[in-house]
Write an enzyme that holds these catalytic residues in place. Structure first.
Site, mmCIF file in Angstrom:
data_model
loop_
_atom_site.group_PDB
_atom_site.id
_atom_site.type_symbol
_atom_site.label_atom_id
_atom_site.label_comp_id
_atom_site.label_asym_id
_atom_site.label_seq_id
_atom_site.Cartn_x
_atom_site.Cartn_y
_atom_site.Cartn_z
ATOM 1 C CG ASP A 133 -1.916 -1.081 1.277
ATOM 2 O OD1 ASP A 133 -2.193 -1.655 0.212
ATOM 3 O OD2 ASP A 133 -2.424 -1.377 2.371
ATOM 4 C CG ASP A 135 1.131 2.990 4.718
ATOM 5 O OD1 ASP A 135 -0.074 2.768 4.898
ATOM 6 O OD2 ASP A 135 1.993 2.087 4.650
#
EC number: 2.7.7.66
Length: 208
Positions: A133, A135
């Site tokens: 992901d 962040d």
């Protein structure tokens, strides 16, 4: 190096294996021997000690400890990583970063990169992978309405990876995805601990 403005997600260099508690796993010392920074986990409660985390090569390798403020040799904040020359690397998370940067720059708010992407941008170490992901943190000193949050969440959608953005309010952190949702209360991660609140910017609610 002394600073009175350490903030969560700052990366700090200077902790060495000799300063670790006896119960620290072997991989923690190995990570520090490689010159890795530690990450500030929350705002310091002590004038002398900083609550930090060490990350290992594996996702489950995370170790919380304390670092003397006087030992800090270098500090890099998430905002500084936006301009890292390593952001051109061809990972999905960094492609997403390049796509959403103009949107976040246009917000007029301070923002930066944290998590695995931030660690790789700061150190050059290969911490990202194809499923990582992205962040991000967004400094929100004033209230961001739930309508604005929902619009921002939609704009952060991209074809490369999931974006996990944390709103950093003066009282703690709340996930943008939660604040953009329908739940009446959201999880605020404050220095004193996590709690459900209706308004992450409300001093009155925090004191209740």
């Amino acid at each position: 190096m002394r600073s009175d403005t350490y903030l969560p997600h700052d990366l700090l260099w200077g902790l060495n294996p000799e300063q670790l508690p006896a119960q620290a796993p072997a991989w923690v010392a190995e990570a520090l021997d490689q010159g890795q920074p530690v990450v500030l986990r929350r705002a310091p409660a002590s004038a002398e000690q900083l609550p930090v985390g060490v990350r290992g090569a594996l996702r489950e390798q995370r170790f919380a400890t304390l670092m003397l403020r006087a030992r800090v040799e270098r500090r890099v904040c998430p905002e500084a990583l936006v301009d890292s020359p390593l952001a051109v690397r061809d990972w999905p998370a960094l492609r997403a970063l390049r796509q959403v940067r103009p949107l976040l720059d246009a917000s007029g708010l301070a923002w930066g990169v944290s998590g695995s992407a931030g660690f790789e941008l700061a150190t050059g170490l290969p911490t990202l992978h194809a499923q990582s992901d992205l962040d991000l943190i967004l400094r929100t000193p004033h209230v961001l309405s739930r309508h604005e949050a929902a619009a921002l969440l939609q704009q952060l959608d991209n074809p490369f990876c999931r974006v996990d953005l944390q709103l950093q309010t003066p009282l703690g952190a709340v996930a943008l995805a939660e604040w953009a949702g329908q739940a009446q209360r959201v999880l605020l991660k404050a220095d004193s601990g996590a709690r459900l609140v209706a308004d992450p910017w409300s001093l009155q609610e925090q004191a209740a």
